[in-house]
Write a protein that holds these residues in place. Sequence first.
Motif, PDB file in Angstrom:
ATOM      1  N   THR A 250       8.934  10.298  10.669  1.00 14.32           N
ATOM      2  CA  THR A 250      10.083  10.611  11.517  1.00 14.32           C
ATOM      3  C   THR A 250      10.605   9.380  12.247  1.00 14.32           C
ATOM      4  O   THR A 250       9.871   8.416  12.497  1.00 14.32           O
ATOM      5  N   HIS A 251      11.879   9.452  12.605  1.00 19.33           N
ATOM      6  CA  HIS A 251      12.526   8.390  13.365  1.00 19.33           C
ATOM      7  C   HIS A 251      13.613   9.003  14.238  1.00 19.33           C
ATOM      8  O   HIS A 251      14.511   9.683  13.743  1.00 19.33           O
TER       9      HIS A 251
ATOM     10  N   ARG B  95      11.699   6.498   4.237  1.00 16.76           N
ATOM     11  CA  ARG B  95      10.240   6.406   4.240  1.00 16.76           C
ATOM     12  C   ARG B  95       9.631   7.540   3.421  1.00 16.76           C
ATOM     13  O   ARG B  95       8.660   7.331   2.685  1.00 16.76           O
TER      14      ARG B  95
ATOM     15  N   ALA C 276      12.583  10.613   8.547  1.00 19.23           N
ATOM     16  CA  ALA C 276      12.953   9.282   8.048  1.00 19.23           C
ATOM     17  C   ALA C 276      13.032   9.378   6.519  1.00 19.23           C
ATOM     18  O   ALA C 276      12.035   9.217   5.820  1.00 19.23           O
TER      19      ALA C 276
END
Length: 258
Positions: A14-15, A23, A20
Amino acid sequence: MKRLVIKVGSAVLTHKNNIAKERMLNLVSLISKLKSKYDVVLVTSGAVAAGYSALKLDKTMQIGKKAIAAAGQPILMTSYKKKFDIYDIDTAQILLTEDDFDSRKRTKMFQEIIDAHLSNDILPIVNENDITSTPEQLFGDNDQLSANVAHAIKADLLVILSDIDGYYDKNPQEHKDAKIYKVIHEIPKDALKDDSTPNNDFATGGIVTKLKAADFMLKKGRKMFLSNGFKLSYTEEFLLNGTHTLGTLFEAKKEKII
């Protein structure tokens, strides 16, 4: 074919309260390569983070976190499906709690389900079922869950992908001279008691939960590899070519196996 359990944490997946995607795609790409050599089971975090993007409740409250996780599970699995479809990999979702490992019947059931998936070239994606369960039924972090899954299905190796390069002799954020351990045969007892602060708001672990997972694996005579989920090329080199450049391998000495 050897069995491999890969666990990926929220810090990698996650971001800024969202999945994400790049990723995740990198992880899926790696798994597609690994499937030529291993039967792979994926243990994933990210449901709460994915759900929070759609449902802004207080995740520190039990009901709030459960509601967020319930909203996040389909978002997370849809994201995985879209990316695994690129590589023609079919997936299945398995939600477990600590109770599933305390009952022989329940353990045998999910073992057979995972066996059936793997024998039919389906990738099992495992997460903790924190939606309908009580706090007493939960591991609380997916590091412990992944270690128990790896042992239950007799995996040859557990790989934990995190936001750190491996296990250091001291905190690398506080000490520039910190050195990474390439191989660890035994976890110091004091290390299992250290304070642990996750680097991500949605993460529930930290280095201590990873060391506890490694300690569990070592005591079962199994191996664990801790590596950086942002630098997957090093994990790929280790798993496919046996080149150990970055990451820590936890491997029990033969006389230590119990």
